[in-house]
Every structure is written in C-alpha cells, then in structure tokens.
Design a protein around this motif. Structure first.
Motif, PDB file in Angstrom:
ATOM      1  N   ARG A 171       0.832  -1.204   0.000  1.00 17.62           N
ATOM      2  CA  ARG A 171       0.000   0.000   0.000  1.00 17.62           C
ATOM      3  C   ARG A 171       0.868   1.257   0.000  1.00 17.62           C
ATOM      4  O   ARG A 171       0.583   2.229  -0.711  1.00 17.62           O
ATOM      5  N   GLU A 172       1.922   1.249   0.785  1.00 19.34           N
ATOM      6  CA  GLU A 172       2.812   2.408   0.839  1.00 19.34           C
ATOM      7  C   GLU A 172       3.554   2.595  -0.479  1.00 19.34           C
ATOM      8  O   GLU A 172       3.765   3.717  -0.937  1.00 19.34           O
ATOM      9  N   LEU A 173       3.915   1.489  -1.119  1.00 23.35           N
ATOM     10  CA  LEU A 173       4.609   1.553  -2.411  1.00 23.35           C
ATOM     11  C   LEU A 173       3.743   2.233  -3.459  1.00 23.35           C
ATOM     12  O   LEU A 173       4.246   2.935  -4.349  1.00 23.35           O
ATOM     13  N   HIS A 174       2.433   2.049  -3.367  1.00 23.52           N
ATOM     14  CA  HIS A 174       1.499   2.622  -4.342  1.00 23.52           C
ATOM     15  C   HIS A 174       1.482   4.146  -4.318  1.00 23.52           C
ATOM     16  O   HIS A 174       0.941   4.777  -5.235  1.00 23.52           O
ATOM     17  N   ARG A 175       2.083   4.744  -3.289  1.00 20.50           N
ATOM     18  CA  ARG A 175       2.134   6.205  -3.234  1.00 20.50           C
ATOM     19  C   ARG A 175       3.073   6.784  -4.297  1.00 20.50           C
ATOM     20  O   ARG A 175       2.942   7.932  -4.695  1.00 20.50           O
ATOM     21  N   LEU A 176       4.016   5.968  -4.755  1.00 21.73           N
ATOM     22  CA  LEU A 176       4.920   6.418  -5.811  1.00 21.73           C
ATOM     23  C   LEU A 176       4.212   6.358  -7.168  1.00 21.73           C
ATOM     24  O   LEU A 176       3.348   5.519  -7.380  1.00 21.73           O
ATOM     25  N   GLU A 177       4.619   7.212  -8.070  1.00 20.53           N
ATOM     26  CA  GLU A 177       4.080   7.186  -9.435  1.00 20.53           C
ATOM     27  C   GLU A 177       4.918   6.234 -10.272  1.00 20.53           C
ATOM     28  O   GLU A 177       6.100   6.474 -10.516  1.00 20.53           O
ATOM     29  N   LEU A 178       4.303   5.129 -10.681  1.00 20.15           N
ATOM     30  CA  LEU A 178       5.008   4.118 -11.464  1.00 20.15           C
ATOM     31  C   LEU A 178       5.253   4.622 -12.875  1.00 20.15           C
ATOM     32  O   LEU A 178       4.332   5.034 -13.573  1.00 20.15           O
ATOM     33  N   GLU A 179       6.514   4.569 -13.294  1.00 17.91           N
ATOM     34  CA  GLU A 179       6.880   5.057 -14.628  1.00 17.91           C
ATOM     35  C   GLU A 179       6.922   3.946 -15.667  1.00 17.91           C
ATOM     36  O   GLU A 179       6.849   4.215 -16.867  1.00 17.91           O
ATOM     37  N   PRO A 205      13.039 -27.985 -13.068  1.00 16.83           N
ATOM     38  CA  PRO A 205      13.119 -26.849 -13.988  1.00 16.83           C
ATOM     39  C   PRO A 205      12.094 -25.774 -13.655  1.00 16.83           C
ATOM     40  O   PRO A 205      10.939 -26.076 -13.366  1.00 16.83           O
ATOM     41  N   VAL A 206      12.528 -24.539 -13.701  1.00 17.26           N
ATOM     42  CA  VAL A 206      11.639 -23.403 -13.435  1.00 17.26           C
ATOM     43  C   VAL A 206      11.921 -22.297 -14.442  1.00 17.26           C
ATOM     44  O   VAL A 206      12.989 -22.256 -15.067  1.00 17.26           O
ATOM     45  N   LEU A 207      10.963 -21.411 -14.606  1.00 11.16           N
ATOM     46  CA  LEU A 207      11.130 -20.202 -15.398  1.00 11.16           C
ATOM     47  C   LEU A 207      11.154 -19.027 -14.438  1.00 11.16           C
ATOM     48  O   LEU A 207      10.253 -18.880 -13.609  1.00 11.16           O
ATOM     49  N   VAL A 208      12.193 -18.216 -14.528  1.00  9.19           N
ATOM     50  CA  VAL A 208      12.367 -17.100 -13.607  1.00  9.19           C
ATOM     51  C   VAL A 208      12.081 -15.798 -14.361  1.00  9.19           C
ATOM     52  O   VAL A 208      12.749 -15.484 -15.349  1.00  9.19           O
ATOM     53  N   VAL A 209      11.065 -15.069 -13.902  1.00 11.08           N
ATOM     54  CA  VAL A 209      10.693 -13.786 -14.499  1.00 11.08           C
ATOM     55  C   VAL A 209      11.115 -12.679 -13.529  1.00 11.08           C
ATOM     56  O   VAL A 209      10.614 -12.601 -12.411  1.00 11.08           O
ATOM     57  N   THR A 210      12.042 -11.848 -13.975  1.00 10.61           N
ATOM     58  CA  THR A 210      12.519 -10.727 -13.162  1.00 10.61           C
ATOM     59  C   THR A 210      11.890  -9.442 -13.688  1.00 10.61           C
ATOM     60  O   THR A 210      11.967  -9.159 -14.881  1.00 10.61           O
ATOM     61  N   THR A 211      11.255  -8.691 -12.796  1.00  2.00           N
ATOM     62  CA  THR A 211      10.583  -7.447 -13.182  1.00  2.00           C
ATOM     63  C   THR A 211      11.136  -6.290 -12.365  1.00  2.00           C
ATOM     64  O   THR A 211      11.164  -6.350 -11.135  1.00  2.00           O
ATOM     65  N   ARG A 212      11.578  -5.251 -13.064  1.00  5.21           N
ATOM     66  CA  ARG A 212      12.026  -4.024 -12.423  1.00  5.21           C
ATOM     67  C   ARG A 212      10.900  -3.001 -12.516  1.00  5.21           C
ATOM     68  O   ARG A 212      10.403  -2.718 -13.612  1.00  5.21           O
ATOM     69  N   TYR A 213      10.482  -2.471 -11.374  1.00  5.20           N
ATOM     70  CA  TYR A 213       9.453  -1.431 -11.337  1.00  5.20           C
ATOM     71  C   TYR A 213      10.162  -0.085 -11.196  1.00  5.20           C
ATOM     72  O   TYR A 213      10.925   0.132 -10.244  1.00  5.20           O
ATOM     73  N   LEU A 214       9.919   0.797 -12.151  1.00  2.00           N
ATOM     74  CA  LEU A 214      10.649   2.060 -12.239  1.00  2.00           C
ATOM     75  C   LEU A 214       9.807   3.223 -11.740  1.00  2.00           C
ATOM     76  O   LEU A 214       8.645   3.376 -12.130  1.00  2.00           O
ATOM     77  N   ALA A 215      10.403   4.047 -10.888  1.00  2.75           N
ATOM     78  CA  ALA A 215       9.744   5.251 -10.374  1.00  2.75           C
ATOM     79  C   ALA A 215      10.819   6.238  -9.949  1.00  2.75           C
ATOM     80  O   ALA A 215      11.883   5.837  -9.465  1.00  2.75           O
TER      81      ALA A 215
END
Length: 253
Positions: A171-179, A205-215
């Motif tokens: 919830r606190e993270l949502h205060r940032l504006e996601l770019e 075996p696994v698939l690894v998805v890495t996501t960078r959230y930019l703000a």
C-alpha cells in the motif's frame, strides 16, 4: 561442399530414448499415472540408468513428466497458460492482482538484487513473499524486494510481520508514481525454498521472471518470480490483462 562436423554428429542415445518414451507416454499411460521405477524402465528399453535419467529429465523439462514428493514420476497434465503481461502502470498488489501476499521481512538481499536496486549490499530491504495458485495447485512463487527508501513513511508499529505487513508495504509503495516496468525471463533450477513452495523437488526446472518497477528515475522495486516450467506456459501480450487459462488440447512446444 563437404559435410560439416555438426551434421556428422550422431543423435545422443538419451535423445532417441526421449522420443521413444514420449511415444509410450501417448499410447500407454494416462495423465497422473505413475511410471515404473528406473530399473524396470532401463531394462525394458535396454539402456543404462544414466541414459534413462537424462531422457526423463528432458521430458520433465518439456512438461511431459512431473517428479512429485513421496509419489515418484508421473505423467503431467497439459501445461497451464499463465499470462504475465501485467499493466505497465500497475504496482504489485493493485486491484485485480492474482498474487497472494504471505509474508514480509527486512532482509539483506543477494548482491545482484542490491546492485539492481542501487542500495548498499549490507542494507536490509523489505522482502515480500507472494504465491500464485491456479486450479488448486501452486504455479509460482515470488520474492518482491522493496528498498526502505521506496516506502519511507511506513510505520514500524503497524502490522510488524506476516501477510498484513506485506500488504502494508505494498500500500505504501502505491504512493509512488510508477513510470514503467522492465521484464526478463530465463530458465533455471528450483532452489530448496522455491521447490518447497511449488511442491517440487530441488533442482526441478523453473522459469524465472525478473521485473524491475521504475519510479522517480530509479528501480523502486524488484520482483523475482519463479514459475513451474513443467506445468506453466508463460504468455505475453500488449493488452495488459492478467489471465490464467487451461487448454487441454494443446501442449507447449
């Protein structure tokens, strides 16, 4: 032109056995059925057990087989399609998010994560653990790393631990504006903690998805989501919707 060296290399024994086993799975076994033990299979096909293991590992990687704790090797159901093309302007935990937060703790992340977040390697970050379930089975586990600088107003008293704490951090993270977001996918092997969360054996075996959230011109959060490669088919699209679907008529190629 002469034959190249690559063209003259014979097909490995395990690969030929993989083809034979695949045909046997189609004609002799049903979904969920337990395969005979390695000794009997090796004797049936006249191969060494090491060759048999290579073929079984390949079929597991392709999603034809599953190794289950306390059960053995079983015939896998068709893969479940899991869409990962989420909204480019939606934080984790936003409305419609299919992930379930289970825990949160302040932990020192791996060096690669600290570098991606541009935080000190000895600086603890909020580590949110989340899971994703479909058709009653776990299909993915996620570690969401959030530096303290991204949630500076988070109260240390409110929800000190567990799922409630995880939701408070989001919830606190949502205060940032996601770019925007940046995603990368790679094949890997399940670590002990991921294997336990996904009901698999370590090394599966696994698939690894890495996501960078930019703000604010930086990486405000980093997600490392581990999907079961034996049952999941990841799909990407521009629509932004998150959808899980099952298509029993198709198998992943």
């Amino acid at each position: 032109m002469g034959t190249t060296q690559l063209e003259s290399v014979p097909e490995p024994k395990y690969w030929h056995l993989r083809t034979v086993l695949s045909e046997a799975l189609d004609s002799e076994f049903s979904v969920g059925e337990i395969l005979p033990n390695e000794r009997d299979l090796a004797a049936r096909f006249g191969v060494a057990r090491a060759t048999l293991r290579q073929a079984l590992e390949q079929l597991e990687l392709e999603g034809r087989l599953q190794r289950r704790r306390g059960v053995g090797t079983t015939v896998a159901p068709p893969r479940v399609g899991v869409a990962v093309g989420t909204e480019q302007h939606a934080w984790p935990g936003a409305a419609g998010d299919v992930w379930q937060a289970t825990d949160c703790a302040l932990l020192v992340p791996p060096a690669s994560v600290a570098d991606a977040l541009d935080s000190g390697r000895d600086e603890p970050v909020h580590t949110v653990r989340r899971s994703r379930v479909t058709h009653g089975q776990p299909v993915a586990a996620e570690l969401l790393h959030i530096p303290q600088s991204s949630v500076p107003d988070l109260s240390g008293i409110d929800a000190p631990s567990g799922a409630a704490r995880a939701r408070a951090v989001l919830r606190e993270l949502h205060r940032l504006e996601l770019e925007g977001q940046e995603k990368a996918v790679e094949l890997g092997s399940a670590r002990a903690d991921d294997a336990k969360a996904l009901d698999r054996l370590p090394g599966a075996p696994v698939l690894v998805v890495t996501t960078r959230y930019l703000a604010e011109g930086r990486t405000a959060a980093l997600s490392v989501a581990t999907y079961r490669a034996d049952t999941c088919r990841l799909t990407f699209g521009d629509s932004g919707g998150v959808e899980i679907h099952e298509d029993p008529e198709r198998r992943a190629s």
